[in-house]
Design an enzyme around this catalytic site. Structure first.
Site, PDB file in Angstrom:
ATOM      1  N   CYS A 104       0.400   2.181   6.477  1.00 19.78           N
ATOM      2  CA  CYS A 104       0.659   0.789   6.843  1.00 19.78           C
ATOM      3  C   CYS A 104       0.778  -0.035   5.563  1.00 19.78           C
ATOM      4  O   CYS A 104       0.103   0.232   4.572  1.00 19.78           O
ATOM      5  CB  CYS A 104      -0.442   0.249   7.746  1.00 19.78           C
ATOM      6  SG  CYS A 104      -2.117   0.347   7.062  1.00 19.78           S
ATOM      7  N   HIS A 114      -9.152   3.611  -1.424  1.00 21.85           N
ATOM      8  CA  HIS A 114      -7.728   3.265  -1.258  1.00 21.85           C
ATOM      9  C   HIS A 114      -7.259   2.519  -2.507  1.00 21.85           C
ATOM     10  O   HIS A 114      -7.292   1.289  -2.556  1.00 21.85           O
ATOM     11  CB  HIS A 114      -7.586   2.397  -0.009  1.00 21.85           C
ATOM     12  CG  HIS A 114      -6.206   1.901   0.266  1.00 21.85           C
ATOM     13  ND1 HIS A 114      -5.064   2.454  -0.282  1.00 21.85           N
ATOM     14  CD2 HIS A 114      -5.764   0.869   1.060  1.00 21.85           C
ATOM     15  CE1 HIS A 114      -3.997   1.803   0.156  1.00 21.85           C
ATOM     16  NE2 HIS A 114      -4.407   0.838   0.963  1.00 21.85           N
ATOM     17  N   CYS A 132       0.811  -1.231   0.000  1.00 22.03           N
ATOM     18  CA  CYS A 132       0.000   0.000   0.000  1.00 22.03           C
ATOM     19  C   CYS A 132       0.838   1.272   0.000  1.00 22.03           C
ATOM     20  O   CYS A 132       0.342   2.335  -0.369  1.00 22.03           O
ATOM     21  CB  CYS A 132      -0.941   0.011   1.208  1.00 22.03           C
ATOM     22  SG  CYS A 132      -2.113  -1.354   1.206  1.00 22.03           S
TER      23      CYS A 132
END
Length: 390
Positions: free
Chosen positions: A376, A346, A90
């Site tokens: 994260c 996201h 991510c």
């Protein structure tokens, strides 16, 4: 050491899974952010020495070096522009910013574009790994890895629930945070806060061509009661789809340059990159690492958390920023002030430069100085980038 500056950062408005951006090939979606960045900054396209593009699911339409393909699909960048595609899960495009900054600060390069792409509609999350497992080609867990972590299959969902328990969070905490994310995103959208960062994308609709300029995941009719009523992801957990980030299509890009390039090309910077940090910790409760990465980043920067004016902490799950707030003692009023991934989506590999775009424009709008971004990442890794407005 030489300084690295961000001249501008842009992003597309998020598209929901199967939504308004699902008809756009990810290569073209990525190229749109690259082109918009070149147009907005006025940088000479021939001066761009590299394009670093984050992408998590490098399969299907995002395979075969999607970063290079986006350059070739660009209307402005010449075919002589190099590109590379990177995966730090991510945090892929946040790492792209840090790699670009490192190239500039080392004196190796003067003009680099950091960027990201993820079309989660067209290239489903985890599809590359699932293909190999389905075809009997094995999976990521080698005998050596199994020996060190027996019986454990990495799961961000399990890690997010572990954070809930470890940090004493309640379901009401999670639901309220999710509701507030939508409320902040609604206010930002209606107040025009995203106007300067969003790249319009031309899409086909049943009514003809239209411009996609509004984050599609925002629930303008969201209520706390509605969010609280969403089904739990696991019977013994507290997280729901409503308190988790939304699957999203999108791209983003940022122009990172040296002081010499500012003068040579007549560019005006938004910010100086102050501190770069990446750390790694427990791969099982993997999403907790931003807490400790932030501690280290602040120590390296010689700053306290109260010195930072705005924070962007990716809302992968509501438990992550809530635990981060408890750990750091940060002011909740400075966190994700325009909403986060729970409302805005996201888009995995694009989220790093997406959040940086939002952070920089929010700092500019408020006349503030320092911003901190953290993410994260799978495997227990976390990036922290601190910027200083100039």
């Amino acid at each position: 050491m030489a300084s690295a500056y961000i001249v501008d950062a842009v992003r597309t408005a998020g598209g929901r899974r199967g939504g308004r951006l699902a008809g756009t090939h990810p290569v073209d979606l990525a190229a749109a952010s690259l082109d918009a960045l070149v147009e907005r900054t006025g940088v000479d396209p021939n001066a761009v020495e590299d394009v670093i593009m984050g992408c998590v699911t490098q399969a299907g339409e995002q395979s075969m070096q999607v970063g290079r393909n986006a350059v070739l699909a660009s209307r402005h960048l010449p075919q002589s522009t190099p590109a590379v595609t990177i995966d730090r899960q991510c945090g892929s495009s946040q790492q792209a910013i840090q790699f670009a900054a490192q190239a500039v600060m080392s004196g190796t390069q003067d003009v680099v574009i950091a960027s990201g792409i993820e079309s989660m509609s067209r290239v489903p999350m985890g599809s590359s790994a699932m293909f190999h497992m389905k075809e009997g080609l094995g999976n990521y867990k080698s005998p050596g890895l199994e020996a060190k972590y027996p019986g454990i299959m990495w799961s961000q969902f399990a890690g997010a629930e572990m954070i809930v328990k470890k940090h004493g969070l309640t379901k009401d905490d999670l639901d309220r945070f999710a509701f507030e994310s939508h409320q902040k995103a609604i206010a930002a959208t209606q107040g025009g806060a995203f106007r300067d960062e969003i790249v319009p994308i031309t899409i086909e609709t049943p009514e003809g061509q239209a411009q996609h300029t509004v984050d599609e995941g925002i629930r303008f009719d969201a209520s706390l009661e509605g969010i609280a009523g969403v089904k739990l992801l696991t019977p013994d957990g507290m997280l729901t789809a409503a308190s988790s980030s939304q699957i999203c299509d999108g791209s983003s890009a940022a122009l990172v340059v040296s002081e010499a390039a500012l003068k040579t090309y007549g560019l005006t910077p938004l910010a100086r990159i102050h501190t770069l940090t990446v750390t790694a910790g427990d791969p099982v409760i993997m999403l907790e690492e931003p807490l400790f990465a932030t501690d280290r980043a602040l120590q390296k920067a010689g700053l306290a958390i109260d010195d930072i004016d705005l924070y962007e902490v990716n809302e992968a799950f509501a438990s992550v920023p809530l635990a981060w707030l408890k750990h750091t003692g940060a002011d909740p009023a400075r966190l994700n002030v325009n909403g986060g991934a729970i409302a805005l989506g996201h888009p995995l590999g694009a989220s790093g430069t997406k959040l940086m775009s939002t952070l920089l424009h929010a700092l500019k709008a408020r006349g503030k100085k320092y911003g901190l971004q953290t993410m994260c990442e799978g495997g227990g890794v976390a990036n922290v980038t601190i910027v200083e407005m100039v």
